[in-house]
Write an enzyme that holds these catalytic residues in place. Structure first.
Site, PDB file in Angstrom:
ATOM      1  N   ASN A  97      58.118  -5.536  -3.262  1.00 30.88           N
ATOM      2  CA  ASN A  97      57.733  -5.552  -1.853  1.00 30.88           C
ATOM      3  C   ASN A  97      58.960  -5.339  -0.980  1.00 30.88           C
ATOM      4  OD1 ASN A  97      55.942  -6.457   0.579  1.00 30.88           O
ATOM      5  ND2 ASN A  97      57.755  -7.757   0.696  1.00 30.88           N
ATOM      6  N   GLU A  98      59.025  -4.205  -0.315  1.00 31.04           N
ATOM      7  CA  GLU A  98      59.988  -3.905   0.753  1.00 31.04           C
ATOM      8  C   GLU A  98      61.438  -3.842   0.298  1.00 31.04           C
ATOM      9  OE1 GLU A  98      59.328  -6.392   4.179  1.00 31.04           O
ATOM     10  OE2 GLU A  98      57.316  -5.595   4.517  1.00 31.04           O
ATOM     11  N   GLU A 106      50.475  -2.695   5.008  1.00 34.68           N
ATOM     12  CA  GLU A 106      50.733  -3.934   5.751  1.00 34.68           C
ATOM     13  C   GLU A 106      50.763  -3.614   7.237  1.00 34.68           C
ATOM     14  OE1 GLU A 106      53.929  -6.646   5.113  1.00 34.68           O
ATOM     15  OE2 GLU A 106      53.843  -6.504   2.925  1.00 34.68           O
TER      16      GLU A 106
END
Length: 968
Positions: free
Chosen positions: A508-509, A607
């Site tokens: 994630n990210e 997101e």
């Protein structure tokens, strides 16, 4: 060394002796052999726990954690109460030792293998049996197995599992590393612990911007001692593939404890498909894999990926070769046509029962393995778009393109042992009721429980599965990478059997953070961190996925990323948030979140979100009276997002009038209500934009959006967060609105200057569409009306029934429409169809609306079988003229089991009507709705209770409020 800090503590109480030994005699109807497997379960209450700085021992439970153990003994109050997350920080800074006793018989020790199986140890542990050192562990996400036969004795045995403080361990690991690995600590608002990236445990347990810091320790999953002869099955990996008009099922069976050579047979049955097969096998190495396939149609012996494009970064040239390994198959013929597994809203998520058993050469059966499998294919399509830059990014399930509708999942509790199957089912069923077909399992939590994935299979909820790496660089030395390799191998083998898992994502990210947050272009250390990122994400995680699950689902290196474009750029794109590729995470707390024009229009939005407060009912158990006011120390403590309160207040001030009640508690209640309105409308605005744009592209090439996953579905505690469901299961206004903006049919408008455009979005369930001749969408940008070239590939549109559409203008001060535009739509050529275009000032003049501040639009479409509606203010409520307080009346109450039906009327137009029945668990059919725009009209509602409810009690507790109640 771990062993040097081992705690040797005397027990302050009597141990409960593990006498329960499960001896399983599994008889196969087909073969009738006796099992060669025994197990001593170490779960339960028969444990004691002691801390380094205490002279006492306390009863403990497995599975569990130190916090819940201390809570049961009264040492800790509710850790979520008020400021206890800081008061109890001492717990995670101690070492803790768990001890138990169990009985072993002489016959048990006669088995060839005696193994301690640890499904989950959290996290840095030393294991001793009868004071003999067995092993050290340092990964919460691994299954560990250890040979303990030599450590056991007949009679009573003792096991110690001693855990180091995760906070202290992470700090030591960081200090011992040759260079800093960011981020070092969370922001001060999070009140968390540092160096979470140096320990393989749930990252958010060190805190996050929506959750507290509780770095747990304990035996968080099952613990058992197994005794068996010969090999044992550890993993079963079914994989279904569509070949022409037929299906083939491949089943890989992973063995452990094989030894030099072993032989026996595998029995596999799927009764509903008339499959019953047996295969003689010969194993010659530990962790051998045996594969079965039903039926024989097509199976490439070897598949290759060409060498990926090389990338230059600061003088380093990176190239990666990947080869898919071949497998050997045994063949059997299936007897019946399969029913497919479909995502929620697109057909039945059909599952088949499958049983697999190994029988050794002495004719003894091992444990039977029962699982449910689904036949489905999934493909991530990334193709060029004619006339526009970038690539498409969408999922095909069973060769049918699916618009993804859903949210993001975080751990449902700070203590995993408190998450029951019922609690998970409440959350996943709530997602399904909101018409979601995908959840993204976020990479800063945990690989979820078997119950979670089983429920996702049953409800048809596709899962975007992140690996557990989030918002950080990682210490990619050999020891760390080897640890991760074991973790990923276990989790892919454990989870890949689930039809619900649609895609693996490396993290994630981390790619976005690497390029945009943690390392500037001039950072002299950037090359070093780039090498670490590649070592972890590509050479470890991706390598394992391609080895273990090469065919059944796609992989992206990160989220967000540019997908295939990221790979061509050397696995780190120059702009990982490019809306022309892959998926995007979008957060903007300065722009107007109710204005669709401020949002990027990506190929896939994985997101996006806004904060709101949870309800007073949810806050009451963890607060005192003095806490329940705006900007109290409790509220400041609970807000972990920097400037979160000022951002929500500014948004409310822009769209609504801030609360002004002189009673501070009531003012806080009003504030909660307004934050939920602001969040719900903001996410609705963005989600509707994405659905409108699935068939269209802007002049700069944005659009053809095929996925919407807002942040976030659920909560981990009671606080202001981005969730649509509160801790405890209560739906926020956002979740109610998601039922509508994620419905199969949606009528939505956009206002751009004086131009009003109205779209009708209608999805035919994928299982009802005509099979396409070419399964991939062909997007084409056009200066006039962009569209799909082969529309039949997406939906059987020409047979869609006709729609009756009504577009009306209302005055806030009057019930009944000023004017309506009614028309019929015979044919929907696209999924998202522009059905109305007009000049709004002309419409206002024609309807005799005094001004935009006085009026709102109401949209309705119906085709006889279904209908949808929407309402849009023509100015924000700060400027609205004519709104007045209304009286909302309840009538026609009727109870049927756990369902209560009732009707509502209002004597004035009432926006954002909010229903509550305090103390009753359940949800309403609708909430946060518009009422009273049609004079005297009764509207029907239902309350779905989670348990039996009394009609009189419900009628007494039912409360309705609307926007104007805040200002009266």
């Amino acid at each position: 060394m771990v062993g040097d800090s081992l705690l040797r503590l005397s027990l302050g109480g009597m141990l409960m002796l593990h006498m329960k030994m499960s001896l399983v005699f599994l008889c196969s109807m087909a073969f009738g052999f006796v099992s060669s497997h025994e197990e001593i379960a170490l779960n339960g209450d028969g444990w004691m726990v002691s801390g380094l700085n205490t002279n006492r021992s306390y009863p403990a439970k497995v599975p569990g954690s130190i916090y819940t153990d201390l809570m049961r003994q009264g040492i800790l109050d509710d850790p979520l109460f008020r400021f206890n997350n800081e008061v109890y920080r001492w717990v995670a800074k101690q070492n803790w030792s768990y001890v138990s006793e169990f009985e072993v018989t002489a016959n048990f020790l006669l088995f060839d293998h005696v193994i301690l199986r640890c499904e989950g140890l959290d996290t840095v542990a030393t294991i001793e049996i009868n004071r003999m050192h067995i092993a050290d562990t340092n990964n919460m996400f691994r299954r560990y197995t250890f040979d303990i036969k030599d450590a056991l004795k007949e009679g009573r045995n003792t096991i110690h599992v001693t855990f180091q403080s995760p906070v202290a361990y992470a700090k030591r690991q960081s200090e011992a590393f040759p260079y800093e690995v960011p981020p070092v600590c969370p922001s001060p608002e999070q009140r968390g612990e540092c160096h979470a990236n140096f320990i393989r445990k749930e990252a958010c347990s060190f805190s996050w911007d929506w959750g507290p810091s509780f770095p747990t320790v304990g035996i968080w999953k099952d613990l058992a001692i197994e005794a068996f002869n010969g090999p044992i099955i550890r993993y079963i990996l079914p994989e279904s593939r569509s070949v022409s008009d037929d299906w083939e099922l491949s089943v890989a069976v992973h063995f452990a404890e094989v030894g030099a050579t072993s032989s026996g047979s595998i029995s596999l049955s799927i009764p509903a498909l008339n499959i019953s097969a047996k295969k003689e096998i010969h194993l010659n190495s530990d962790d051998s894999v045996v594969s079965l396939k039903f039926p024989v149609q097509f199976c490439p012996k070897t598949r290759e990926i060409p060498t990926l494009k090389c990338r230059e970064l600061d003088g380093i040239r990176l190239c990666l070769d990947v080869i898919f390994k071949s497998r050997n198959w045994a063949s059997f013929a299936a007897g019946r046509r399969v029913q497919l597994w479909w995502p929620n809203g697109h057909g039945t998520p059909f599952l088949y029962d499958m049983k697999v058993t190994f029988t050794n050469s002495q004719g003894q059966n091992g444990p039977a393995h029962d699982l449910k499998i689904g036949f489905r294919t999934i493909k991530l399509v990334q193709n060029p778009i004619e006339g526009a830059s970038g690539l498409s990014f969408y999922f095909e399930v069973n060769q049918q393109p699916i618009f993804i509708k859903g949210s993001n999942w975080i751990p449902a509790d700070v203590f995993q042992e408190r998450i029951s199957r019922d609690r998970l089912e409440n959350l996943l069923s709530s997602a399904a009721k909101a018409n979601m077909n995908m959840l993204r399992v976020w990479g800063g939590g945990v690989y979820e429980s078997d119950d979670f994935y089983n429920l996702a299979d049953e409800y048809g909820i596709l899962l975007w599965q992140d690996f557990m790496f989030a918002c950080a660089d990682y210490p990619a030395n050999a020891e760390f990478l080897d640890n991760v390799r074991h973790e990923i191998t276990h989790q892919v083998r454990r989870l890949s059997k689930h039809a619900s898992i649609a895609i693996w994502a490396g993290n994630n990210e981390n790619e976005w953070g690497f390029m945009a947050k943690r390392h500037t272009p001039s950072d002299p250390q950037k090359l070093k961190y780039y090498r670490d990122y590649i070592s972890l994400t590509v050479r470890t995680i991706f390598d394992v996925v391609q080895t273990e699950d090469p065919y059944s689902r796609p992989f992206v290196p990160s989220s967000p990323s540019n997908g295939a474009e990221t790979i061509t750029e050397g696995w780190v794109a120059a702009n990982p948030q490019d809306p022309h590729y892959g998926d995007v995470h979008h957060y903007d707390y300065k722009s107007d979140s109710w204005d669709w024009r401020v949002f990027p229009i990506p190929r896939f939005a994985s997101e996006y979100g806004l904060q709101s407060w949870c309800s007073l009912e949810t806050l009451l158990p963890v607060s005192n009276t003095e806490d329940l006011k705006i900007n109290s120390s409790f509220c400041d403590h609970r807000q972990h997002h920097p400037q979160g309160e000022s951002q929500m207040w500014n948004e409310i001030s822009r769209h609504l009038k801030p609360p002004n009640n002189s009673n501070q508690t009531q003012k806080f209640i009003d504030y909660i209500y307004l934050t939920q309105i602001n969040q719900a409308v903001g996410i609705k605005t963005e989600a509707e934009l994405f659905r409108r744009m699935q068939d269209h592209v802007t002049p700069n090439g944005e659009g053809f959006t095929m996925g919407s996953l807002y942040w976030q579905l659920n909560d981990i505690w009671q606080a202001p967060t981005w969730s649509s469901i509160e801790y405890g299961g209560k739906w926020k206004m956002l979740h109610y609105m998601a039922q509508d903006f994620y419905a199969h049919s949606l009528i939505s408008s956009s206002l751009n200057g004086d131009n009003l455009d109205v779209y009708l979005i209608h999805e035919t369930p994928a299982s009802q569409r005509n099979p396409p001749s070419s399964s991939s969408l062909k997007f084409k940008a056009s200066k006039s009306k962009p569209k799909h070239e082969n529309e039949a590939a997406f939906m059987e549109r020409t047979n869609a029934p006709g729609w009756i559409v009504e577009i009306s203008i209302y005055d806030w001060s009057k019930q009944g429409a000023l004017k309506s535009w009614n028309f019929h739509v015979d044919k929907l050529n696209l999924t998202s169809n522009l059905i109305f275009h007009n000049n709004l000032p002309s419409m206002l003049q024609e309807s005799e609306c005094p001004s935009m501040q006085h009026c709102f639009l109401f949209l309705r479409a119906s085709n006889g079988a279904e209908s949808c509606d929407n309402w849009i203010p023509l100015s924000y409520y700060t400027d609205a003229v004519g709104l007045r307080n209304s009286q909302i009346m309840v009538s026609d109450l009727m109870q049927t089991k756990e369902q209560i039906d009732f009707s509502l009327t209002a004597d004035a137009i009432s926006p954002f009507v909010w229903l509550e029945a305090e103390g009753l668990n359940g949800h309403f059919s609708r909430n946060g709705f518009l009422l009273g725009h049609e004079d005297g009209r009764k509207e029907s509602f239902t309350f779905y209770a989670d348990q039996s409810v009394d009609l009189n009690e419900f009628s007494q507790k039912l409360v309705a409020r609307s926007l104007m109640d805040v200002y009266m």
